[in-house]
Design an enzyme around this catalytic site. Structure first.
Site, short mmCIF file in Angstrom:
data_model
loop_
_atom_site.label_atom_id
_atom_site.label_comp_id
_atom_site.label_asym_id
_atom_site.label_seq_id
_atom_site.Cartn_x
_atom_site.Cartn_y
_atom_site.Cartn_z
N SER A 12 0.87 -1.18 0.00
CA SER A 12 0.00 0.00 0.00
C SER A 12 0.90 1.23 0.00
CB SER A 12 -0.89 0.03 1.25
OG SER A 12 -1.31 1.37 1.52
N HIS A 37 -1.53 -1.64 -4.04
CA HIS A 37 -2.80 -1.38 -3.34
C HIS A 37 -2.86 0.12 -3.06
CE1 HIS A 37 -5.98 -2.56 -0.37
NE2 HIS A 37 -5.52 -1.55 0.33
N ASP A 39 -4.83 3.22 -1.54
CA ASP A 39 -5.88 3.51 -0.54
C ASP A 39 -6.49 4.88 -0.75
OD1 ASP A 39 -3.89 1.70 1.67
OD2 ASP A 39 -5.98 1.20 1.23
N MET A 41 -9.23 7.59 0.17
CA MET A 41 -10.09 7.94 1.31
C MET A 41 -10.72 9.30 1.02
SD MET A 41 -7.47 6.94 4.36
CE MET A 41 -6.63 5.35 4.36
N HIS A 70 -8.40 0.60 -3.33
CA HIS A 70 -9.21 0.30 -2.15
C HIS A 70 -9.98 1.57 -1.82
CE1 HIS A 70 -9.35 -0.72 2.44
NE2 HIS A 70 -10.54 -0.72 1.87
N MET A 72 -12.14 3.63 0.14
CA MET A 72 -12.77 3.90 1.43
C MET A 72 -13.56 5.20 1.28
SD MET A 72 -9.53 2.70 3.71
CE MET A 72 -8.44 2.90 2.29
N MET A 141 -10.56 -6.55 6.32
CA MET A 141 -9.79 -5.53 7.01
C MET A 141 -9.39 -6.01 8.40
SD MET A 141 -9.59 -2.95 4.96
CE MET A 141 -8.90 -1.75 6.12
N GLY A 146 -8.76 3.74 7.56
CA GLY A 146 -8.51 5.18 7.69
C GLY A 146 -7.04 5.54 7.84
N GLY A 148 -2.69 4.07 7.90
CA GLY A 148 -1.67 3.02 7.85
C GLY A 148 -0.98 2.97 9.20
N GLY A 149 -0.16 1.94 9.41
CA GLY A 149 0.66 1.88 10.61
C GLY A 149 -0.07 1.44 11.87
N ASP A 179 -5.87 -6.93 4.86
CA ASP A 179 -5.42 -5.55 4.76
C ASP A 179 -5.37 -4.89 6.13
OD1 ASP A 179 -6.72 -2.59 3.01
OD2 ASP A 179 -4.76 -3.05 3.90
N GLY A 180 -4.15 -4.55 6.55
CA GLY A 180 -4.02 -3.79 7.80
C GLY A 180 -3.13 -4.50 8.80
N GLY A 181 -2.00 -3.87 9.12
CA GLY A 181 -1.14 -4.39 10.18
C GLY A 181 -0.28 -5.58 9.81
N GLY A 201 1.59 -1.97 4.07
CA GLY A 201 1.85 -0.55 3.87
C GLY A 201 3.09 -0.10 4.63
N SER A 202 2.92 0.13 5.93
CA SER A 202 4.06 0.65 6.71
C SER A 202 5.16 -0.39 6.87
CB SER A 202 3.56 1.12 8.09
OG SER A 202 2.82 0.07 8.71
C1 DX5 Z 1 -6.08 1.32 6.02
C2 DX5 Z 1 -5.73 0.86 4.60
C3 DX5 Z 1 -4.62 -0.14 4.60
C4 DX5 Z 1 -3.33 0.43 5.22
C5 DX5 Z 1 -2.30 -0.67 5.28
O1 DX5 Z 1 -7.30 2.01 5.99
O2 DX5 Z 1 -6.83 0.28 3.96
O3 DX5 Z 1 -4.38 -0.56 3.25
O4 DX5 Z 1 -2.85 1.48 4.43
O5 DX5 Z 1 -1.19 -0.11 5.95
P1 DX5 Z 1 -0.49 -0.96 7.08
O6 DX5 Z 1 0.04 -2.19 6.39
O7 DX5 Z 1 0.60 -0.04 7.58
O8 DX5 Z 1 -1.53 -1.29 8.10
ZN ZN Z 2 -6.32 -0.71 2.07
#
Ligand code: DX5
Ligand code: ZN
Length: 226
Positions: A12, A37, A39, A41, A70, A72, A141, A146, A148-149, A179-181, A201-202
């Protein structure tokens, strides 16, 4: 690695350095990313505002790898055509933002893109059951959308086998994405739960390691599965 399933990695770009985005994309591609990916928003479906079609077009110009957006966003249908035109292969939107998800999936497919649904942590996967025949991918999710990280809500990994059973009952075999963490430390657990695609992502874009090295760590964690 024995006959373990292939798991794809989708960086991401949300925490990438946007001052050198093309370079960051090329670095992740060189490091073995399978797809990207993106994101999006809108500040309504989630409080944060991220980026729009111009960034998707910039990433499209920087890599030949597949892109997934993605979304959102509230009213995702309003944006399908512009993101398809910007070069994404896949449109992922939230069931929580689509009162008529079946018609939204049809609208997404009408652009020529693949179409998938994302479920936030508080949404049970059973909500997807009536739609499993009309989608190409599901995003589970593991953080509240909303940012990353965030830390993974790993209790929700249980949704993957639940969803796999629902898909099997519907006679569907579509990729399940987490997706996420996602980090090297939990990637094997995510794969063991049955995920096909891991968004990172992070873990990929941070000030600790290069995208190439980060992807190497994630891949090594997946390859170390017994
Ligand atoms: C959060 C996003 C994720 C996020 C992933 O709303 O949909 O894609 O950016 O980032 P990490 O991997 O750092 O959780
Ligand atoms: Zn995402």
């Amino acid at each position: 690695m024995s006959g373990a399933r292939v798991v794809r990695i989708a960086p991401s770009i949300l925490t990438a350095d946007f001052g050198r985005l093309a370079e960051q994309v090329r670095a992740a591609a060189a490091g073995g990313a399978d797809l990207f990916h993106l994101d999006v928003m809108d500040g309504h479906f989630v409080p944060q505002l991220s980026f729009g079609v111009e960034v998707v077009a910039a990433v499209r110009a920087a890599t030949s790898l597949p892109l997934e957006v993605h979304m959102m966003v509230a009213q995702p249908e309003a944006h399908f055509a512009s993101f398809a035109a910007a070069g994404t292969q896949t449109l992922l939107f939230h069931i929580e933002a689509a009162p008529d998800a079946a018609s939204a999936l049809a609208a997404a497919h009408a652009t020529g893109c693949r179409a998938g649904l994302a479920v936030s942590p508080d949404t049970p996967v059973e909500r997807l059951a009536p739609l499993l025949g009309a989608l190409d991918q599901v995003v589970v999710m593991l953080v509240h959308p909303g940012r990353g990280g965030q830390r993974m809500l790993d209790a929700h990994l249980d949704k993957v086998p639940q969803l796999r059973a629902l898909l099997a009952a519907a006679g569907r075999d579509v990729p399940i994405e987490l997706d996420g963490g996602v980090k090297a430390e939990n990637a094997a657990r995510c794969a063991a739960a049955g995920a096909d695609i891991l968004v990172a992502g992070s873990a990929v874009y941070n000030d600790r390691v290069s995208p190439e090295a980060a992807l190497g760590e994630l891949r090594a964690a997946l390859d170390a599965r017994d």
